[in-house]
Write an enzyme that holds these catalytic residues in place. Structure first.
Site, mmCIF file in Angstrom:
data_model
loop_
_atom_site.group_PDB
_atom_site.id
_atom_site.type_symbol
_atom_site.label_atom_id
_atom_site.label_comp_id
_atom_site.label_asym_id
_atom_site.label_seq_id
_atom_site.Cartn_x
_atom_site.Cartn_y
_atom_site.Cartn_z
ATOM 1 N N ARG A 64 11.341 -4.190 -33.063
ATOM 2 C CA ARG A 64 12.038 -5.539 -34.001
ATOM 3 C C ARG A 64 13.240 -5.576 -33.522
ATOM 4 N NH1 ARG A 64 9.436 -4.371 -39.393
ATOM 5 N NH2 ARG A 64 11.253 -3.113 -39.198
ATOM 6 N N LYS A 206 6.159 23.231 -21.676
ATOM 7 C CA LYS A 206 7.430 24.266 -21.303
ATOM 8 C C LYS A 206 6.698 25.087 -20.537
ATOM 9 C CE LYS A 206 10.180 24.034 -25.269
ATOM 10 N NZ LYS A 206 11.428 23.400 -24.776
ATOM 11 N N HIS A 264 2.751 23.669 -33.415
ATOM 12 C CA HIS A 264 3.360 24.461 -32.380
ATOM 13 C C HIS A 264 2.915 25.845 -32.232
ATOM 14 C CE1 HIS A 264 5.753 21.239 -31.732
ATOM 15 N NE2 HIS A 264 6.742 21.293 -32.296
#
EC number: 1.1.1.49
Lengths: 514, 329
Positions: A64, A206, A264
């Site tokens: 926006r 990772k 995680h």
């Protein structure tokens, strides 16, 4: 790759040639946000710089702002210069800049979305994108329904209608409890098909996490002892030294368990505990992870094995830091946890009786993520008791960050004339320079999205199973709040509240100091 | 760093051990040993490239400089360093004089990292026969560089004659960028190829790209000369239309396909260190290279050859046609 062998110039044996996605557009909603600037745009630049983006690639920003393509390019350029891992080259940028576009609009603006749909159709002709597009939702979850409905309305999410592939990338949080995540999953999977939904958990991008799979399943040395016969317990830690930064608004309603534990830590647990997948494709990996998450049991005695904490003022790394309740935007009565430690059990034959201790916290002494597998002590020692006083349990530690690598701790004789045994650590470490050369998690994950490789992305069932584990804990803590009990306080700069230490002491164990 | 003058191989092994202990917590994540055969004038360039490659592939680096094989006295000078100017790993620079140059393996063998693969890289004129050089015989992977030969195109032909699985050439590595571009241009093309033309200055890279195209597409591939450096254009004729990859300036390639808009792709020149790093990524035989080399040279069945060589005694001071890898200034 969708058709790996249809191109005669690509063969499986020729691994010098990089995998490059089909021509496509990457549409980023909320492109002016922090994540886009810090991670996404630099990752796109790095991919371009490494020659891993297809010739017909378009980056389309949507936000926006009353902007033109040029304004967005300026922002993107600054972001790439600041955040890119690889060297900033003018020639790479000028090429990438040609394919950067911006569309202004708010999420409830039908016209803006019509324009977006039309732009995507135009790109098929002008850039040869062949109907391929990935949508990155870098927006608050509250805005998801609006944006997804707009995509459904304009037919943007439909593979068939567009003639190519359409994928969507969602960031965590994936809901805040089981019902809300179900609702969100249903919505996303309804607009897109389930296999076109990519949920980003950047930890899974990772190197070390992928290396955990190599360590376990490419070697014969570790798998035979990877079970309750040999493993005493597993400790998974994700510690951060930072506080909540400017995210008070988000964090107050979330807390450590929802922010880190649910995604995680449970994903790391799943990778540590899962059985060998039949293949390394997305489907097989996700199936095995799901099985582990499904076998997870929340602690029966929540009062003893679900500890929460909140940081108080203290000293960290030589600096004075504020208490959580004194942070800007946080209520002085706040009962949000900034530390969580739980004991979970995986009810499978392999892991029965092996506790998995998970902990995460903010304002802990240092930033570290690691998986520690702690083995049983030898049942009988042929040495005098005084000789082995300093001998601990053998440990295998996978260091996820920083100093990515693996440590093995075992007993060794102290040099000298007496027989004394103490613990030593053997380190495998990717060299300093090596880590630098390994791609950022976002780079890898973004490339996987464009290639359609979903192996490093959790599936909706995994997310739901995770909430099933976390929900009872959250309910228990909510009850505690109602009963007037606040989280245990811990001093900023120490390894969590005493209650967490007591939790392990009750089992006759201690936390590893990472 | 330890510098040893007029020393022995045993002393070098000891010095390496001492350096390791001195460096404190030695993180031994060695993946391979890289042996670089180089002449004095190129040592610095080789060190730079090897250091860069070692950052990606932790290795023990052994640089062998052969000097004056005709010198009356055999002599060894050595530098041993860990975590110094040659990157985070372990490195030894060995300068060998006189007859010792012909027995370099006697110094190198005890220095190899235990049970790790060995890669030998000749950064200089490639050997006539790799079997002449004991440092090539003991390696699992051998990397030559035809572009440094007196006649690069003839040198490539000789590489095919001498080929054994595990050999590659940096001119093949240089061709990767072009091959990647061709493959990208060919993605999602359904029409079969009819013919192809590779334009550029006559070079091993051009020959290898042409050989590769022919081995993949099974069509006539011709080469065309152009004055400028390297390859300038690859054109593939299709049953319907054509695909063209051309270099518009030094750093950009233009991809054109019939019926589609032109696109620009990066074509950055790569540093020697990056080329070497690409070589170290794979330690098994490169079958794609074998096929491309076979087509480019007309020597058949390269991948059927045995991977191991037996040392062939070659004394450059007596040979009528001394092997360039052993004849160093």
């Amino acid at each position: 790759m969708v058709h790996p062998l249809s191109n005669p110039l690509r063969s499986v044996g020729d691994r010098r040639l990089p995998r490059v996605p089909d021509p496509c557009a990457l549409v980023v909603f909320g492109v002016t946000g922090d994540l886009a600037k810090k991670k996404l745009i630099p990752a796109v630049y790095d991919l371009a710089n490494r020659g891993l983006l297809p010739a017909g690639f378009v980056l389309l920003g949507f936000a926006r702002r009353d902007w033109g393509d040029g304004d967005f390019e300026t922002l993107a350029r600054a972001a790439a210069q600041k955040g890119a891992r690889t060297e900033f080259r003018e020639s790479t940028w000028s090429r990438l800049a040609e394919s950067i576009k911006f569309l202004p609009g708010s999420f409830d603006d039908d016209h803006a979305f019509d324009t977006l749909a039309e732009t995507l159709r135009d790109l098929d002709n002008t850039q040869g994108t062949q109907g391929n597009a990935a949508f990155y939702l870098s927006i608050p979850p509250a805005a998801f329904p609006t944006v997804l409905k707009q995509m459904q309305r304009t037919g943007m999410a439909d593979d068939r209608e567009s003639g190519g592939w359409r994928r969507v990338v969602v960031e965590k949080p994936f809901g805040h409890d089981l019902p809300s995540s179900k609702e969100l999953n249903d919505l996303v999977d309804d607009v897109f098909t389930a296999r076109d939904v990519f949920r980003i958990d950047h930890y899974l991008g990772k190197e070390t996490v992928q290396n955990l799979l190599a360590l376990r399943f490419a070697n014969t040395l570790f798998e035979p002892i990877w079970n309750s016969h040999h493993v005493d317990s597993v400790q998974i830690t994700m510690a951060e030294d930072v506080g909540i930064g400017g995210r008070a608004g988000f964090y107050e309603g979330t807390g450590a368990a929802r922010d880190v534990l649910q995604n995680h830590l449970l994903q790391l647990l799943a990778l540590t505990a899962m059985e060998e997948p039949v293949g390394f494709d997305a489907e097989s990996l996700r199936t095995e992870k799901r099985k582990v998450l499904g076998a997870l049991k929340p602690p029966r005695d929540l009062a003893a094995y679900a500890v929460r904490g909140q940081y108080d003022q203290g000293w960290l790394a030589g600096e004075r830091v504020k208490a959580y309740r004194a942070e800007e935007g946080v209520s002085s009565e706040s009962r949000t946890e900034t530390y969580a430690a739980v004991r979970l059990e995986v009810e499978t034959r392999r892991w029965a009786g092996v506790p998995f201790y998970l902990r995460t916290g903010k304002r802990l002494p240092r930033r570290v993520t690691e998986i520690g597998v702690i083995f049983h002590r030898a049942p009988v020692l042929p040495f005098a008791k005084s000789d082995t006083e300093e001998l601990g349990a053998n440990q295998l530690v996978v260091r996820v960050q920083p100093d990515e690598g693996v440590t093995l701790r075992f007993g060794s004789k102290v040099p000298g004339t007496t027989m004394e045994v103490r613990d030593v650590a053997m380190d495998f470490q990717y060299g300093e320079a090596f880590t630098e050369a390994s791609p950022e998690a976002y780079e890898r994950l973004l490339l996987d999205v464009l290639l359609g490789d979903a192996s490093l992305f959790p599936r909706n069932e995994e997310v739901e199973e995770s909430w099933r584990v976390i929900d009872p804990i959250e309910h228990f803590w909510a009850e505690q709040n109602d009963a007037g009990n606040a989280p245990h306080l811990y001093r900023a700069g120490e390894w969590g509240p005493k209650a967490a230490v007591d939790m392990l002491a009750r089992d006759g164990r201690v936390w590893r100091r990472p | 760093m330890t510098t040893l003058w007029d020393t022995t191989g045993t002393a070098v092994v000891k010095a390496l051990g001492a350096e390791r202990r001195k460096a404190g917590s030695v993180s031994s994540g060695l993946a391979l040993t890289l042996v670089v055969v180089v002449e004095e004038g190129r040592v610095e360039e080789a060190e730079h490239a090897a250091t860069r490659a070692a950052a990606e592939h932790p290795c023990r680096l052994i640089i062998v400089v052969r000097r004056r094989p005709d010198a009356p006295e055999a002599r060894l000078d050595a530098e041993v360093l860990i975590g110094g100017r040659l990157g985070p790993g372990e490195a030894a620079v060995l300068r060998m004089y006189g007859r010792l140059a012909l027995h370099a393996e006697s110094v190198v063998l005890p220095l190899l990292a235990p049970d790790a693969p060995v890669v030998t890289w000749w950064f200089g004129r490639p050997p006539q026969l790799i079997a002449h050089d004991p440092l090539g015989v003991l390696a699992d992977r051998r990397v030559t560089d035809c572009s440094l030969a007196d006649d690069p195109v003839a040198a490539l032909q000789q590489r095919a004659v001498d080929y054994a699985p595990g050999d590659t050439d940096l001119d093949w590595t240089r061709a990767t960028t072009w091959r990647a571009l061709c493959a990208a241009a060919f993605d999602s093309i359904e029409s079969p190829a009819r013919a192809a033309v590779v334009t550029g200055e006559p070079s091993p890279s051009r020959a290898l790209v042409a050989g590769w195209l022919r081995s993949c597409l099974d069509v006539e591939v011709t080469t065309q000369d152009s004055g400028t450096n390297g390859i300038t254009e690859v054109r593939i004729e299709l049953e319907e239309g054509e695909v063209r990859v051309s270099r518009s300036n030094g750093r950009t390639a233009l991809l054109s396909r019939t019926g589609q808009p032109d696109r620009r792709m990066p074509l950055e020149p790569r540093e020697l260190g990056d080329l070497l790093a690409e070589e170290l990524r794979r330690l098994d035989a490169d079958e794609t290279y074998a096929r491309a080399l076979s087509v480019a040279s007309g020597v058949g069945d390269l991948d059927q050859r045995p991977a191991h060589r037996t040392h062939v005694w070659h004394d450059p001071t007596e040979a009528a046609d001394p092997d360039p890898a052993l004849t160093v200034a």
